[in-house]
Design an enzyme around this catalytic site. Structure first.
Site, short mmCIF file in Angstrom:
data_model
loop_
_atom_site.label_atom_id
_atom_site.label_comp_id
_atom_site.label_asym_id
_atom_site.label_seq_id
_atom_site.Cartn_x
_atom_site.Cartn_y
_atom_site.Cartn_z
N ARG A 28 0.96 -1.29 0.08
CA ARG A 28 0.03 0.24 -0.12
C ARG A 28 0.69 1.26 0.14
NH1 ARG A 28 -3.32 -0.66 5.22
NH2 ARG A 28 -1.43 -1.44 5.75
N ASN A 46 -6.12 -2.87 2.27
CA ASN A 46 -5.96 -4.36 2.29
C ASN A 46 -7.33 -4.69 2.52
OD1 ASN A 46 -3.12 -4.40 2.28
ND2 ASN A 46 -3.13 -4.68 4.38
#
Length: 103
Positions: A28, A46
């Site tokens: 990320r 996520n």
């Protein structure tokens, strides 16, 4: 990127889901950084199923380049097995601002 920066250029929006070893490897953080470096806007997060999902918006060429990065490169420790891109559409103006990690 401001709306005036995108004047006269084709803008795209696309949703993505990345499969493989993509959690716990700073995927990320790298995605956010890469999106900002390319002048794109979007978000990344996520999922409970171990994938990473998000959305990217910006000039068509930069979005296409980001799709390649998401499907082939990712973070240094990630192992991408598959990338799914859905809901790709032309947009008149950016619908998001910045590139953020969502929780």
């Amino acid at each position: 990127m401001s709306d005036s920066d995108s004047a006269g250029r084709k803008l795209l929006s696309v949703d993505f889901e990345i499969f493989g070893h993509v959690q716990g490897v700073c995927f990320r953080m790298y995605t956010e950084s890469e999106g900002l470096r390319r002048g794109l806007v979007g978000w990344v997060k996520n999922t409970c199923s171990g994938t990473v999902v998000g959305q990217v918006q910006g000039p068509a060429e930069k979005v296409e380049d980001m799709k390649v990065w998401l499907s082939k490169e990712g973070s240094p420790s990630s192992r991408i097995t598959r990338a799914s891109f859905t809901n790709q559409r032309n947009i008149d103006k950016l619908e998001l601002s910045g590139f953020k990690t969502r929780f």
